[in-house]
Design an enzyme around this catalytic site. Structure first.
Site, PDB file in Angstrom:
ATOM      1  N   LYS A 105      23.496 -11.677  -3.705  1.00  0.00           N
ATOM      2  CA  LYS A 105      24.881 -11.200  -3.599  1.00  0.00           C
ATOM      3  C   LYS A 105      25.875 -12.238  -4.097  1.00  0.00           C
ATOM      4  CE  LYS A 105      22.747 -11.401  -0.042  1.00  0.00           C
ATOM      5  NZ  LYS A 105      22.121 -11.826   1.204  1.00  0.00           N
ATOM      6  N   VAL A 132      23.317  -5.963  -0.808  1.00  0.00           N
ATOM      7  CA  VAL A 132      24.227  -5.560   0.278  1.00  0.00           C
ATOM      8  C   VAL A 132      23.451  -4.769   1.324  1.00  0.00           C
ATOM      9  CG1 VAL A 132      26.311  -4.274   0.873  1.00  0.00           C
ATOM     10  CG2 VAL A 132      26.178  -5.443  -1.330  1.00  0.00           C
ATOM     11  N   GLY A 187      13.355 -14.836   9.378  1.00  0.00           N
ATOM     12  CA  GLY A 187      13.577 -14.607   7.935  1.00  0.00           C
ATOM     13  C   GLY A 187      14.853 -13.854   7.630  1.00  0.00           C
ATOM     14  N   ASP A 201      28.326 -14.987   3.260  1.00  0.00           N
ATOM     15  CA  ASP A 201      27.416 -13.902   2.876  1.00  0.00           C
ATOM     16  C   ASP A 201      28.110 -12.539   3.031  1.00  0.00           C
ATOM     17  OD1 ASP A 201      24.418 -12.966   2.510  1.00  0.00           O
ATOM     18  OD2 ASP A 201      25.186 -11.857   4.232  1.00  0.00           O
ATOM     19  N   LYS A 205      29.234  -9.752   0.089  1.00  0.00           N
ATOM     20  CA  LYS A 205      28.876  -8.326   0.160  1.00  0.00           C
ATOM     21  C   LYS A 205      30.131  -7.451   0.170  1.00  0.00           C
ATOM     22  CE  LYS A 205      24.632  -9.282   2.728  1.00  0.00           C
ATOM     23  NZ  LYS A 205      24.120  -9.528   4.073  1.00  0.00           N
ATOM     24  N   GLY A 302      15.710  -9.150   6.358  1.00  0.00           N
ATOM     25  CA  GLY A 302      14.269  -9.212   6.615  1.00  0.00           C
ATOM     26  C   GLY A 302      13.483  -8.816   5.380  1.00  0.00           C
TER      27      GLY A 302
HETATM   28  P1  NAP Z   1      13.749 -18.184   0.530  1.00  0.00           P
HETATM   29  O1  NAP Z   1      12.788 -17.747   1.567  1.00  0.00           O
HETATM   30  O2  NAP Z   1      14.352 -19.529   0.645  1.00  0.00           O
HETATM   31  O3  NAP Z   1      12.986 -18.075  -0.881  1.00  0.00           O
HETATM   32  C1  NAP Z   1      13.511 -18.597  -2.072  1.00  0.00           C
HETATM   33  C2  NAP Z   1      12.407 -18.630  -3.124  1.00  0.00           C
HETATM   34  O4  NAP Z   1      12.952 -18.998  -4.362  1.00  0.00           O
HETATM   35  C3  NAP Z   1      11.289 -19.601  -2.818  1.00  0.00           C
HETATM   36  O5  NAP Z   1      10.047 -19.062  -3.183  1.00  0.00           O
HETATM   37  C4  NAP Z   1      11.605 -20.816  -3.715  1.00  0.00           C
HETATM   38  O6  NAP Z   1      10.450 -21.518  -4.174  1.00  0.00           O
HETATM   39  C5  NAP Z   1      12.259 -20.125  -4.883  1.00  0.00           C
HETATM   40  N1  NAP Z   1      13.257 -20.989  -5.531  1.00  0.00           N
HETATM   41  C6  NAP Z   1      14.454 -21.379  -5.017  1.00  0.00           C
HETATM   42  N2  NAP Z   1      15.113 -22.150  -5.893  1.00  0.00           N
HETATM   43  C7  NAP Z   1      14.301 -22.266  -6.984  1.00  0.00           C
HETATM   44  C8  NAP Z   1      14.409 -22.931  -8.237  1.00  0.00           C
HETATM   45  N3  NAP Z   1      15.493 -23.654  -8.544  1.00  0.00           N
HETATM   46  N4  NAP Z   1      13.388 -22.806  -9.109  1.00  0.00           N
HETATM   47  C9  NAP Z   1      12.304 -22.064  -8.812  1.00  0.00           C
HETATM   48  N5  NAP Z   1      12.129 -21.398  -7.658  1.00  0.00           N
HETATM   49  C10 NAP Z   1      13.128 -21.499  -6.745  1.00  0.00           C
HETATM   50  O7  NAP Z   1      14.963 -17.135   0.422  1.00  0.00           O
HETATM   51  P2  NAP Z   1      14.954 -15.577   0.826  1.00  0.00           P
HETATM   52  O8  NAP Z   1      15.299 -15.428   2.270  1.00  0.00           O
HETATM   53  O9  NAP Z   1      13.719 -14.940   0.307  1.00  0.00           O
HETATM   54  O10 NAP Z   1      16.250 -15.069   0.041  1.00  0.00           O
HETATM   55  C11 NAP Z   1      16.213 -14.963  -1.352  1.00  0.00           C
HETATM   56  C12 NAP Z   1      17.384 -14.145  -1.872  1.00  0.00           C
HETATM   57  O11 NAP Z   1      17.398 -12.865  -1.268  1.00  0.00           O
HETATM   58  C13 NAP Z   1      18.783 -14.731  -1.580  1.00  0.00           C
HETATM   59  O12 NAP Z   1      19.620 -14.460  -2.670  1.00  0.00           O
HETATM   60  C14 NAP Z   1      19.251 -13.933  -0.382  1.00  0.00           C
HETATM   61  O13 NAP Z   1      20.660 -13.851  -0.309  1.00  0.00           O
HETATM   62  C15 NAP Z   1      18.667 -12.589  -0.702  1.00  0.00           C
HETATM   63  N6  NAP Z   1      18.501 -11.710   0.451  1.00  0.00           N
HETATM   64  C16 NAP Z   1      17.850 -12.173   1.541  1.00  0.00           C
HETATM   65  C17 NAP Z   1      17.660 -11.341   2.618  1.00  0.00           C
HETATM   66  C18 NAP Z   1      16.949 -11.818   3.874  1.00  0.00           C
HETATM   67  O14 NAP Z   1      16.830 -11.029   4.815  1.00  0.00           O
HETATM   68  N7  NAP Z   1      16.459 -13.054   3.910  1.00  0.00           N
HETATM   69  C19 NAP Z   1      18.123 -10.018   2.566  1.00  0.00           C
HETATM   70  C20 NAP Z   1      18.809  -9.577   1.414  1.00  0.00           C
HETATM   71  C21 NAP Z   1      18.978 -10.435   0.363  1.00  0.00           C
HETATM   72  P3  NAP Z   1       9.445 -22.284  -3.160  1.00  0.00           P
HETATM   73  O15 NAP Z   1       8.793 -21.182  -2.366  1.00  0.00           O
HETATM   74  O16 NAP Z   1       8.473 -23.004  -4.006  1.00  0.00           O
HETATM   75  O17 NAP Z   1      10.319 -23.153  -2.315  1.00  0.00           O
HETATM   76  N1  HSE Z   2      21.207 -13.489   5.403  1.00  0.00           N
HETATM   77  C1  HSE Z   2      21.530 -12.125   5.193  1.00  0.00           C
HETATM   78  C2  HSE Z   2      21.880 -11.485   6.503  1.00  0.00           C
HETATM   79  C3  HSE Z   2      20.390 -11.424   4.559  1.00  0.00           C
HETATM   80  O1  HSE Z   2      21.623 -12.101   7.546  1.00  0.00           O
HETATM   81  O2  HSE Z   2      22.405 -10.377   6.505  1.00  0.00           O
HETATM   82  C4  HSE Z   2      20.697 -10.023   4.135  1.00  0.00           C
HETATM   83  O3  HSE Z   2      21.543 -10.004   3.037  1.00  0.00           O
END
Ligand code: NAP
Ligand code: HSE
Length: 422
Positions: A105, A132, A187, A201, A205, A302
């Site tokens: 986002k 979002v 997560g 965040d 959104k 999640g």
């Molecule tokens: P995360 O667990 O920290 O995972 C990030 C991943 O990206 C890891 O595998 C990391 O590699 C890789 N990475 C980060 N920087 C890098 C770089 N410079 N070069 C290569 N690889 C890189 O994050 P996440 O929770 O999955 O969230 C990821 C995205 O999804 C974010 O934009 C977040 O806003 C979005 N999102 C998350 C959620 C949620 O519920 N968490 C929901 C909606 C959207 P390594 O594994 O080797 O460290």
């Molecule tokens: N960190 C974000 C949240 C993930 O807690 O809503 C979903 O975008």
């Protein structure tokens, strides 16, 4: 059946979720959609890191060009997060004609036009449902099912982490840092949880949602943003006494061409539909001029809920039917209203002596702010908490009154100001 080669940028919480869904539903996807999706390469920072899902190590890479320059890969799915290098990778993918599906986002909110132009130029697709509200298909609904409406109002809980923390604080009296730690373990939180707890965040959104709903570019910098780090168990408890639940709300209104956009902790009546939205659930209320009131509810964070939105976007990208909102010459910039009207909860610590309540009430009166209720506790101590709830007042009047209240020698501190929506 068409075989589609895709590349992942990132393999953390969300990447693992997408991988699991594509494995688990491989046959159903092939049957229903007629596509065989193959994950050809996955970009990570550290190839040797132990990962929660077992995968063939040879598909992991730390070289983005293995994906961005591979002519066989037609779709790049990004869930690495952050502004850079994600932006440059996405631009390169689009410039190379690869459709992009992203959960990021921040990159969409900040750099939408650049990404849109790159997609337009190469004819690639750009999809961001997961950016979002995790698993709730709110972007598709706005784009594909609500076109007949002029949407005038958005109000929502659009950050799962802060909703989880506030639920734990309110229901179990848990302290802020313990609740945040659990949200991280589950997560829900961003790679840097400051983005969640300081409201960034939700602001990213809200910028995306309000731009889509109002057909005007709503810039991130114009969104009032306050997080939940100043919220105490005391505020939550006084709120309950007043009949309110506390939520981090994202609010956007388009009033006769002027847009009001804000993200902040908000007291809402305990019987308000948003007050029953607990834990990491999100809910978005929209008001359209034809459809009237609508509410979307579901898991906002999640691995699997977010993965659900990403896999849906991957399948949309396979069909190359269309892409989400295009920025063209017709996209105008929003005109903003920074002086909205709402109610306010104000908590002060004051010297516990006669006349203080009257003096403070006088400042509100001077600025045209009418008081709806007052709570004063601890009479007989040297200091006392003093809580005011106002009737509707303008933001500027409240800020002016507070500036004067701060200077009164009987006021030890202005502890919190929380907006109230009913
Ligand atoms: P995360 O667990 O920290 O995972 C990030 C991943 O990206 C890891 O595998 C990391 O590699 C890789 N990475 C980060 N920087 C890098 C770089 N410079 N070069 C290569 N690889 C890189 O994050 P996440 O929770 O999955 O969230 C990821 C995205 O999804 C974010 O934009 C977040 O806003 C979005 N999102 C998350 C959620 C949620 O519920 N968490 C929901 C909606 C959207 P390594 O594994 O080797 O460290
Ligand atoms: N960190 C974000 C949240 C993930 O807690 O809503 C979903 O975008």
């Amino acid at each position: 059946m068409q075989k589609i080669q895709i590349g992942f940028l990132g393999f953390g919480n969300i990447g693992n979720g997408v991988y699991k869904i594509l494995q688990k539903h491989r046959n159903e996807i092939a049957d229903k959609e007629d596509y065989q999706i193959n994950i050809k390469k996955i970009l990570v920072r550290d190839i040797n890191k132990k990962r929660p899902v077992e995968t063939d190590r040879s598909i992991l890479t730390d070289n983005p060009d293995d994906i961005l320059n591979d002519p066989e890969i037609s779709i790049v799915a990004e869930f690495m997060g952050g502004e850079n290098p994600a932006l440059s990778y996405l631009l390169k993918a689009l410039n190379n004609g690869k459709s992009v599906v992203t959960a990021n986002k921040e990159v969409i909110a900040r750099h939408w036009e650049k990404l849109d132009q790159a997609a337009s130029a190469s004819g690639a697709g750009l999809y961001y449902e997961a950016s979002v509200c995790g698993g709730i298909p709110v972007i598709k609904a706005i784009q594909e099912s609500l076109q007949a409406n002029r949407i005038e109002r958005i109000m929502g809980i659009i950050n799962g982490t802060t909703n989880y923390i506030l639920t734990k604080m309110s229901e179990n009296n848990e302290n802020f840092s313990d609740a945040l730690k659990k949200a991280q373990e589950l997560g829900y939180a961003e790679p840097d949880p400051t983005a969640d707890v300081e409201g960034f965040d939700a602001a990213f959104k809200l910028s995306i949602l309000s731009t889509l709903c109002f057909h005007k570019r709503v810039h991130l910098e114009r969104i009032l943003r306050e997080g939940i780090t100043n919220i105490t168990l005391e505020d939550i408890s006084y709120g309950k006494e007043l009949g309110y639940a506390l939520k981090l709300l994202a609010i956007a209104k388009d009033n006769e061409g002027k847009v009001e956009v804000r993200v902040h902790p908000t007291f809402i009546p305990q019987n308000h539909p948003l007050s029953s939205v607990r834990s990491s659930f999100n809910a978005v209320y929209l008001k359209g001029d034809c459809v009237g009131d609508m509410m979307f509810y579901g898991r906002g964070a999640g691995d699997l809920p977010t993965g659900s939105a990403i896999v849906s976007d991957i399948l949309t990208a396979c069909k190359k039917e269309h892409r989400y909102m295009k920025f063209g010459e017709k996209t105008i910039n929003a005109v903003y209203n920074d002086d909205w009207q709402t109610k306010y909860y104000i908590r002060l610590t004051v010297k516990d002596q006669p006349g203080v309540l009257g003096e403070i009430a006088g400042y509100f009166g001077k600025h045209g702010v009418s008081i709806a209720s007052v709570i004063q506790k601890g009479y007989g101590n040297t200091t006392a908490p003093l809580i005011f709830v106002t009737h509707e007042a303008s933001e500027k009047s409240i800020q002016q009154a507070i500036a004067e209240i701060r200077k009164n020698p009987c006021v030890i501190s202005v502890d919190n100001l929380i907006r109230v929506e009913e």
